[in-house]
Scaffold this motif. Sequence first.
Motif, short mmCIF file in Angstrom:
data_model
loop_
_atom_site.label_atom_id
_atom_site.label_comp_id
_atom_site.label_asym_id
_atom_site.label_seq_id
_atom_site.Cartn_x
_atom_site.Cartn_y
_atom_site.Cartn_z
N ARG A 191 0.84 -1.33 0.11
CA ARG A 191 -0.08 -0.15 0.22
C ARG A 191 0.68 1.10 -0.13
NH1 ARG A 191 -3.00 -0.21 4.67
NH2 ARG A 191 -3.34 -2.47 4.30
N GLU A 192 1.92 1.01 0.94
CA GLU A 192 2.64 2.17 0.72
C GLU A 192 3.33 2.88 -0.48
OE1 GLU A 192 5.50 2.60 4.31
OE2 GLU A 192 6.12 4.36 3.54
N MET A 193 3.87 1.57 -0.98
CA MET A 193 4.61 1.62 -2.19
C MET A 193 3.83 2.20 -3.24
SD MET A 193 6.79 -1.73 -2.32
CE MET A 193 6.60 -2.20 -3.96
N GLU A 194 2.45 1.84 -3.41
CA GLU A 194 1.64 2.28 -4.24
C GLU A 194 1.14 3.67 -4.13
OE1 GLU A 194 -1.29 -1.76 -5.24
OE2 GLU A 194 -1.83 -0.11 -3.94
N GLY A 195 1.24 4.04 -2.68
CA GLY A 195 0.92 5.42 -2.41
C GLY A 195 2.09 6.46 -2.88
N LEU A 196 3.22 5.88 -2.56
CA LEU A 196 4.36 6.64 -2.86
C LEU A 196 4.62 6.68 -4.74
CD1 LEU A 196 6.79 7.66 -1.37
CD2 LEU A 196 8.20 5.84 -2.01
#
Length: 331
Positions: free
Chosen positions: A126-131
Amino acid sequence: MLSYGSFLFIGILLVLFVCLYYEISRRRRIHKRLKSLEAELAGSSQKLAAALQIIHQLQARLLQQEQLAGIGQLAAGIVHEINTPLAYVSNNMEILEKYFITLGTLSARYRAWRMTLGGTAEEMVREMEGLEKNLDLEYILRDIPDLLEDTNAGLQQINNIVREMRLFSRVDCQRSFERYDINRGLESILRVVHAQMASHAAVEKDLQPVPAIQAVGGEINQVLLNLVINALQAIRGKGPEPGKIRVSTWQDGAFVYCTVEDNGIGIPEENLNSIFNPFFTTKPVGQGTGLGLSISYEIIVKRHHGEIMVESIPGEVTKFILRLPVTQNQH
Ligand SMILES: Nc1ncnc2c1ncn2[C@@H]1O[C@H](COP(=O)(O)OP(=O)(O)O)[C@@H](O)[C@H]1O
Ligand SMILES: [Mg+2]
């Protein structure tokens, strides 16, 4: 007693003597006058030689100025030509630099994750996608190949222009006869003046396959440049509407022909005999030296044993025709 005959004889002798005396003194006077004339003449011819030397020096300087003016025109053209690709190459480089900073940030973050390996896989994804979304990674990855391609094309363009200029700079160093391709010369000149030309004239080309001629390439380039610039100035001299410049080449037997034609102001009939004279110009000071065509005549007729001809219908069409022998060995 002297006889009448003797008197007569002495009289005649006296007359002869007087005549002789006058003749001798007349000749002396003439001789003296001749001597002084000779001295005057020597003085005058010395002055004349000095004046001639000054004229030669002035002529050389003017010739150099005309060549410099030509080089100036070229330089202006090159600066313009190189400017556009250079502008977008530097612009692309700036964007690429930002992209790399972004990618650097991203990879640093990935690396940090890898090191800590904290949190659940789901959290990480999720964090990767947001970034990736925040940094617009999709767009960057799509844009990089385009940017690189454009940058490469720009660099290629600059490279071509520089190579073209090398061909031109032979004006300065190569003075010997070589195989010269007039079509290439024309193309290269048109590319160089393209920037000045674009808003004033449309160029039409009809370049037929012609054999390479034996010529001093730099000199022929100088002539072609003179003709094209004259055509451009004639169009500008006619008014603000854009004009047309037509260049063509063809072969006829042992000769290669080249014409440069424009629909500018034209040349009045009474000027047709003067335009090849040094210093003949109808242009304002600073714009015309009146040397372009006289230098062109010298190059084409005297050095290359060719011909340069002109036809003009004022206000309609002006055509300069060059006729150059393919080989020079018969001279
Ligand atoms: N294409 C042309 N159209 C009209 N006039 C021309 C053209 N080419 C040359 N001329 C005339 O010939 C003159 C001499 O040309 P040139 O020797 O190149 O000197 P300059 O261009 O410095 O005046 C020009 O001033 C102009 O009057
Ligand atoms: Mg000129």
